[in-house]
Design a protein around this motif. Structure first.
Motif, PDB file in Angstrom:
ATOM      1  N   THR A   1       0.866  -1.186   0.000  1.00  0.00           N
ATOM      2  CA  THR A   1       0.000   0.000   0.000  1.00  0.00           C
ATOM      3  C   THR A   1       0.898   1.230   0.000  1.00  0.00           C
ATOM      4  OG1 THR A   1      -1.735  -1.133   1.214  1.00  0.00           O
ATOM      5  CG2 THR A   1      -1.687   1.255   1.422  1.00  0.00           C
ATOM      6  N   ILE A   2       0.550   2.217  -0.815  1.00  0.00           N
ATOM      7  CA  ILE A   2       1.322   3.465  -0.819  1.00  0.00           C
ATOM      8  C   ILE A   2       0.561   4.481   0.029  1.00  0.00           C
ATOM      9  CG2 ILE A   2       2.341   5.303  -2.231  1.00  0.00           C
ATOM     10  CD1 ILE A   2       3.531   2.496  -2.690  1.00  0.00           C
ATOM     11  N   CYS A   3       1.298   5.083   0.952  1.00  0.00           N
ATOM     12  CA  CYS A   3       0.667   5.981   1.907  1.00  0.00           C
ATOM     13  C   CYS A   3       1.236   7.384   1.747  1.00  0.00           C
ATOM     14  CB  CYS A   3       0.955   5.435   3.313  1.00  0.00           C
ATOM     15  SG  CYS A   3       0.291   6.427   4.610  1.00  0.00           S
ATOM     16  N   ALA A   4       0.363   8.392   1.867  1.00  0.00           N
ATOM     17  CA  ALA A   4       0.820   9.792   1.785  1.00  0.00           C
ATOM     18  C   ALA A   4       0.382  10.518   3.050  1.00  0.00           C
ATOM     19  CB  ALA A   4       0.216  10.451   0.552  1.00  0.00           C
ATOM     20  N   LEU A   5       1.299  11.302   3.588  1.00  0.00           N
ATOM     21  CA  LEU A   5       1.032  12.004   4.861  1.00  0.00           C
ATOM     22  C   LEU A   5       0.355  13.359   4.611  1.00  0.00           C
ATOM     23  CD1 LEU A   5       1.791  11.791   8.002  1.00  0.00           C
ATOM     24  CD2 LEU A   5       3.532  13.485   7.449  1.00  0.00           C
ATOM     25  N   THR A   6      -0.517  13.727   5.540  1.00  0.00           N
ATOM     26  CA  THR A   6      -1.122  15.068   5.481  1.00  0.00           C
ATOM     27  C   THR A   6      -1.296  15.600   6.906  1.00  0.00           C
ATOM     28  OG1 THR A   6      -3.494  14.608   5.826  1.00  0.00           O
ATOM     29  CG2 THR A   6      -2.613  14.140   3.626  1.00  0.00           C
ATOM     30  N   ARG A   7      -1.522  16.906   7.013  1.00  0.00           N
ATOM     31  CA  ARG A   7      -2.036  17.433   8.274  1.00  0.00           C
ATOM     32  C   ARG A   7      -3.566  17.322   8.202  1.00  0.00           C
ATOM     33  NH1 ARG A   7       0.685  23.091   7.207  1.00  0.00           N
ATOM     34  NH2 ARG A   7      -0.191  22.437   5.216  1.00  0.00           N
ATOM     35  N   ALA A   8      -4.234  17.671   9.283  1.00  0.00           N
ATOM     36  CA  ALA A   8      -5.703  17.593   9.258  1.00  0.00           C
ATOM     37  C   ALA A   8      -6.241  18.842   8.564  1.00  0.00           C
ATOM     38  CB  ALA A   8      -6.228  17.474  10.687  1.00  0.00           C
ATOM     39  N   VAL A   9      -5.886  18.970   7.306  1.00  0.00           N
ATOM     40  CA  VAL A   9      -6.184  20.177   6.530  1.00  0.00           C
ATOM     41  C   VAL A   9      -6.692  19.715   5.157  1.00  0.00           C
ATOM     42  CG1 VAL A   9      -5.073  22.161   5.389  1.00  0.00           C
ATOM     43  CG2 VAL A   9      -4.363  21.508   7.712  1.00  0.00           C
ATOM     44  N   GLN A  10      -7.815  20.287   4.720  1.00  0.00           N
ATOM     45  CA  GLN A  10      -8.422  19.799   3.464  1.00  0.00           C
ATOM     46  C   GLN A  10      -7.478  19.890   2.270  1.00  0.00           C
ATOM     47  OE1 GLN A  10     -12.309  21.431   2.678  1.00  0.00           O
ATOM     48  NE2 GLN A  10     -13.222  20.310   4.388  1.00  0.00           N
ATOM     49  N   LYS A  11      -6.756  21.001   2.160  1.00  0.00           N
ATOM     50  CA  LYS A  11      -5.867  21.172   0.997  1.00  0.00           C
ATOM     51  C   LYS A  11      -4.800  20.063   0.966  1.00  0.00           C
ATOM     52  CE  LYS A  11      -4.149  23.508  -2.475  1.00  0.00           C
ATOM     53  NZ  LYS A  11      -4.617  22.833  -3.650  1.00  0.00           N
ATOM     54  N   ASP A  12      -4.239  19.744   2.146  1.00  0.00           N
ATOM     55  CA  ASP A  12      -3.235  18.664   2.221  1.00  0.00           C
ATOM     56  C   ASP A  12      -3.829  17.358   1.690  1.00  0.00           C
ATOM     57  OD1 ASP A  12      -1.990  20.567   3.857  1.00  0.00           O
ATOM     58  OD2 ASP A  12      -1.116  19.040   5.167  1.00  0.00           O
ATOM     59  N   ILE A  13      -5.078  17.110   2.108  1.00  0.00           N
ATOM     60  CA  ILE A  13      -5.731  15.835   1.754  1.00  0.00           C
ATOM     61  C   ILE A  13      -6.023  15.801   0.250  1.00  0.00           C
ATOM     62  CG2 ILE A  13      -7.780  14.394   2.175  1.00  0.00           C
ATOM     63  CD1 ILE A  13      -7.716  15.538   5.099  1.00  0.00           C
ATOM     64  N   ASP A  14      -6.452  16.953  -0.301  1.00  0.00           N
ATOM     65  CA  ASP A  14      -6.700  17.016  -1.761  1.00  0.00           C
ATOM     66  C   ASP A  14      -5.411  16.671  -2.517  1.00  0.00           C
ATOM     67  OD1 ASP A  14      -9.275  17.953  -1.322  1.00  0.00           O
ATOM     68  OD2 ASP A  14      -8.694  20.072  -1.464  1.00  0.00           O
ATOM     69  N   VAL A  15      -4.299  17.274  -2.070  1.00  0.00           N
ATOM     70  CA  VAL A  15      -3.028  17.083  -2.787  1.00  0.00           C
ATOM     71  C   VAL A  15      -2.537  15.635  -2.622  1.00  0.00           C
ATOM     72  CG1 VAL A  15      -0.609  17.835  -2.886  1.00  0.00           C
ATOM     73  CG2 VAL A  15      -2.415  19.530  -2.620  1.00  0.00           C
ATOM     74  N   ALA A  16      -2.727  15.073  -1.424  1.00  0.00           N
ATOM     75  CA  ALA A  16      -2.295  13.680  -1.203  1.00  0.00           C
ATOM     76  C   ALA A  16      -3.098  12.734  -2.095  1.00  0.00           C
ATOM     77  CB  ALA A  16      -2.472  13.309   0.266  1.00  0.00           C
ATOM     78  N   ALA A  17      -4.398  12.977  -2.187  1.00  0.00           N
ATOM     79  CA  ALA A  17      -5.245  12.106  -3.027  1.00  0.00           C
ATOM     80  C   ALA A  17      -4.791  12.180  -4.479  1.00  0.00           C
ATOM     81  CB  ALA A  17      -6.700  12.524  -2.887  1.00  0.00           C
ATOM     82  N   ASP A  18      -4.445  13.380  -4.917  1.00  0.00           N
ATOM     83  CA  ASP A  18      -3.976  13.552  -6.289  1.00  0.00           C
ATOM     84  C   ASP A  18      -2.661  12.787  -6.498  1.00  0.00           C
ATOM     85  OD1 ASP A  18      -3.948  14.544  -8.802  1.00  0.00           O
ATOM     86  OD2 ASP A  18      -3.191  16.551  -8.265  1.00  0.00           O
ATOM     87  N   ALA A  19      -1.752  12.914  -5.521  1.00  0.00           N
ATOM     88  CA  ALA A  19      -0.443  12.236  -5.648  1.00  0.00           C
ATOM     89  C   ALA A  19      -0.596  10.713  -5.664  1.00  0.00           C
ATOM     90  CB  ALA A  19       0.470  12.664  -4.499  1.00  0.00           C
ATOM     91  N   LEU A  20      -1.666  10.225  -5.047  1.00  0.00           N
ATOM     92  CA  LEU A  20      -1.849   8.758  -4.958  1.00  0.00           C
ATOM     93  C   LEU A  20      -2.613   8.169  -6.147  1.00  0.00           C
ATOM     94  CD1 LEU A  20      -2.788   8.449  -1.159  1.00  0.00           C
ATOM     95  CD2 LEU A  20      -0.754   7.471  -2.242  1.00  0.00           C
ATOM     96  N   GLN A  21      -2.873   9.013  -7.154  1.00  0.00           N
ATOM     97  CA  GLN A  21      -3.781   8.555  -8.232  1.00  0.00           C
ATOM     98  C   GLN A  21      -3.351   7.255  -8.910  1.00  0.00           C
ATOM     99  OE1 GLN A  21      -3.477  11.175 -11.869  1.00  0.00           O
ATOM    100  NE2 GLN A  21      -2.336  12.436 -10.433  1.00  0.00           N
ATOM    101  N   TYR A  22      -2.029   6.962  -8.978  1.00  0.00           N
ATOM    102  CA  TYR A  22      -1.596   5.743  -9.682  1.00  0.00           C
ATOM    103  C   TYR A  22      -1.375   4.550  -8.751  1.00  0.00           C
ATOM    104  CZ  TYR A  22      -0.778   9.052 -13.439  1.00  0.00           C
ATOM    105  OH  TYR A  22      -0.943  10.012 -14.387  1.00  0.00           O
ATOM    106  N   ALA A  23      -1.556   4.750  -7.446  1.00  0.00           N
ATOM    107  CA  ALA A  23      -1.266   3.644  -6.512  1.00  0.00           C
ATOM    108  C   ALA A  23      -2.305   2.538  -6.664  1.00  0.00           C
ATOM    109  CB  ALA A  23      -1.256   4.171  -5.084  1.00  0.00           C
ATOM    110  N   LYS A  24      -1.811   1.279  -6.676  1.00  0.00           N
ATOM    111  CA  LYS A  24      -2.755   0.152  -6.802  1.00  0.00           C
ATOM    112  C   LYS A  24      -3.510  -0.029  -5.482  1.00  0.00           C
ATOM    113  CE  LYS A  24       0.524  -0.501  -9.983  1.00  0.00           C
ATOM    114  NZ  LYS A  24       1.731   0.351  -9.879  1.00  0.00           N
ATOM    115  N   HIS A  25      -2.821   0.207  -4.369  1.00  0.00           N
ATOM    116  CA  HIS A  25      -3.464   0.188  -3.052  1.00  0.00           C
ATOM    117  C   HIS A  25      -3.044   1.505  -2.387  1.00  0.00           C
ATOM    118  CE1 HIS A  25      -3.686  -4.114  -3.833  1.00  0.00           C
ATOM    119  NE2 HIS A  25      -2.401  -4.031  -4.135  1.00  0.00           N
ATOM    120  N   LYS A  26      -3.989   2.292  -1.946  1.00  0.00           N
ATOM    121  CA  LYS A  26      -3.620   3.622  -1.443  1.00  0.00           C
ATOM    122  C   LYS A  26      -4.155   3.903  -0.050  1.00  0.00           C
ATOM    123  CE  LYS A  26      -5.675   5.045  -5.350  1.00  0.00           C
ATOM    124  NZ  LYS A  26      -6.148   5.947  -6.376  1.00  0.00           N
ATOM    125  N   ARG A  27      -3.404   4.731   0.659  1.00  0.00           N
ATOM    126  CA  ARG A  27      -3.831   5.125   2.015  1.00  0.00           C
ATOM    127  C   ARG A  27      -3.480   6.595   2.253  1.00  0.00           C
ATOM    128  NH1 ARG A  27      -1.585   1.898   7.175  1.00  0.00           N
ATOM    129  NH2 ARG A  27      -2.871   0.266   6.236  1.00  0.00           N
TER     130      ARG A  27
END
Ligand code: KIV
Ligand code: ZN
Length: 500
Positions: free
Chosen positions: A69-95
């Motif tokens: 699983t590929i995991c991306a870190l964020t703070r509890a901030v919506q913008k961080d989460i948006d960017v992390a989700a974008d960065a994870l777009q190619y991960a087969k298993h994502k967190r």
């Protein structure tokens, strides 16, 4: 039936925060592929909002590996989460790994907030991350110093919001093993969602008091089913829990009844790869992977080991991938031999890069009789000097006992040639003083470490330096069979990093 423990590797996120040890994307992909071969369950690939480099690394690592699983870190901030989700777009298993500080000092001084508001922000972040991914991990930063009753309320709320893994970090490395174990036990007993199997607890222990591994194991013994670790225990300050220690403790102590998916024979090559790419030496007495970890030097021990290895050895070096019969390469070794050795060390290259590395290998093999694994890994690292504006053209030093050292240096600065000379108090001082006659800036050498040369006088010397300039400290690295040249290369590496 053994319980399964998930291994969450954060070498490429928390580990990579060590000043001076940053990897480029190509190197991160090499490490990620090796972590996949090692059998880790989760790779924390970066903190995407923190920099375009981190964002890109998460993208490329997601493409490069399949099973973890590929995991991306964020703070509890919506913008961080948006960017992390974008960065994870190619991960087969994502967190997505989101979270917030929960100790009273974090709540008061970091967030100027209160306990109830922190719970609201935590829940909102988990719910927001759930819009993008099913697998959401929540971290309660500084959980080690968070009062257990309040921590249980936080955990209960985020599990209800949908978090699948709850990370309990001992961020400052403060806890004692029995207290950390008791914290995990308390949470297991007081949060219904945990006993109902809706989420698992994870440990994330820092090593400030040298207790990271002990705390992690105490957490596992009390119910945690994921551990957050790094190769060689690298990480900010005193580092994180080391993967190899946890994996081997569980292998040696079968009675604990917990298994991991780690292929322990890949531990040593992974340790060498990370150490080499990050230019971060492993201390010789480091458990499992240090140079002396299996070396018995006292007469009594040697005698016992010769009679029966079990007298003083609790594990077989081969079980961690230490291969005493490893083939060393020489100037007569061909491309295929180099390719094979690189493969054993976890490095795959396309033919163009292999050709370039082979040319460098031949140059090195000309200078030293045997090229060992460390040398090969060093050659396999991306050429950090290719993009450098300042390059060393030549260096000549005259030195000896009873004479003053004198150095002549030639630099190529963005294509223009410069020469200078100087004398000094020893060869390195003379060479750096000549360098400073060309680069006339107020630079102060703060730290200068020459890594021990262990295998003969023709071995490659590695130099780490810190140079202060304009209020910042820059880290540099140089490696050469000539230690004075390695020192100058390290200094030039610092100069190339100066903010203009
Ligand atoms: O140490 C820590 O608390 C962390 C969190 C960001 C997970 O690294
Ligand atoms: Zn951490």
């Amino acid at each position: 039936m053994s319980d399964r423990l998930f291994i969450f590797d954060t070498t490429l996120r928390d580990g990579e925060q060590v000043p001076g040890c940053q990897l480029n994307t190509v190197e991160k992909i090499q490490v990620a592929r090796q972590l996949e071969a090692l059998g880790v369950d989760v790779i924390e690939a970066g903190f995407p909002i923190s920099s375009p480099g981190d964002f890109n690394s998460v993208i490329e690592i997601s493409k490069a590996v399949t099973w973890p699983t590929i995991c991306a870190l964020t703070r509890a901030v919506q913008k961080d989460i948006d960017v992390a989700a974008d960065a994870l777009q190619y991960a087969k298993h994502k967190r997505i790994h989101t979270g917030i500080g929960t100790s009273d000092s974090h709540i008061k001084y970091k967030f100027n907030s209160n306990r109830e508001e922190i719970i609201e922000r935590a829940v909102a972040a988990v719910k927001y991350a759930k819009r993008y991914v099913e697998d959401v991990e929540f971290y309660a930063e500084d959980a080690g110093r968070t009062d257990n009753e309040y921590l249980a309320r936080v955990v209960d709320a985020v599990v209800k919001a949908g978090a699948t893994v709850i990370n309990i970090p001992d961020t400052t490395g403060y806890c004692l093993p029995q207290d950390f174990g008791a914290k995990i036990k308390y949470l297991m007993e007081h949060v219904d969602g945990l006993s109902a199997g809706k989420a698992i607890l994870s440990t994330h222990c820092h090593n400030d008091l040298g207790m990271a591994t002990a705390n992690t194991i105490a957490g596992v013994l009390n119910g945690a089913r994921q551990v957050e670790v790094t190769i060689n225990g690298i990480g900010e300050r005193a580092g994180n829990t080391s993967l190899e220690e946890v994996a081997m403790i569980l292998k040696c102590h079968k009675g604990i009844g917990i298994d991991t998916n780690i292929n322990t024979q890949k531990i040593y090559p992974t340790s060498r790869l990370v150490s080499s790419l990050m230019n971060m030496p492993v201390q010789p007495n480091k458990a499992i992977v240090g140079r002396n970890a299996f070396a018995h030097s006292s007469g009594i021990h040697q005698d016992g080991v010769l009679k029966n290895v079990q007298t003083y050895e609790i594990m077989n070096p081969k079980d961690v991938g230490i291969d005493d019969n490893a083939i060393v390469l020489t100037a007569r070794s061909g491309r295929a031999a180099l390719k094979h050795r690189l493969h054993v060390l976890g490095v795959e290259m396309d033919s163009e890069r292999l050709d370039a590395t082979y040319q460098e290998f031949l140059k090195l093999a000309d200078k030293k009789k045997e090229v060992n694994d460390d040398d090969i890994l060093m050659l396999a690292g991306a050429d950090r000097t290719a993009a450098h504006a300042v390059k060393l053209d030549y260096l000549q030093v005259t030195t000896g006992m009873g004479v003053k050292s004198v150095a002549c240096i030639g630099l190529d600065i963005a294509g223009e040639k410069f020469e200078a000379s100087s004398s000094g108090n020893g060869p390195v001082d003379a060479a750096i003083s000549a360098l400073k006659n060309i680069i006339k800036r107020h630079m102060v050498l703060k730290e200068f470490t020459i890594q021990a040369i262990s295998k003969g006088s023709d071995d490659v010397g590695k130099v780490h330096m810190q140079v202060e300039y304009d209020g910042h400290v820059y880290y540099g690295f140089g490696a050469n069979t000539d230690i004075v040249t390695a020192s100058v290369e390290a200094y030039i590496d610092c100069i190339n990093k100066f903010k203009k």
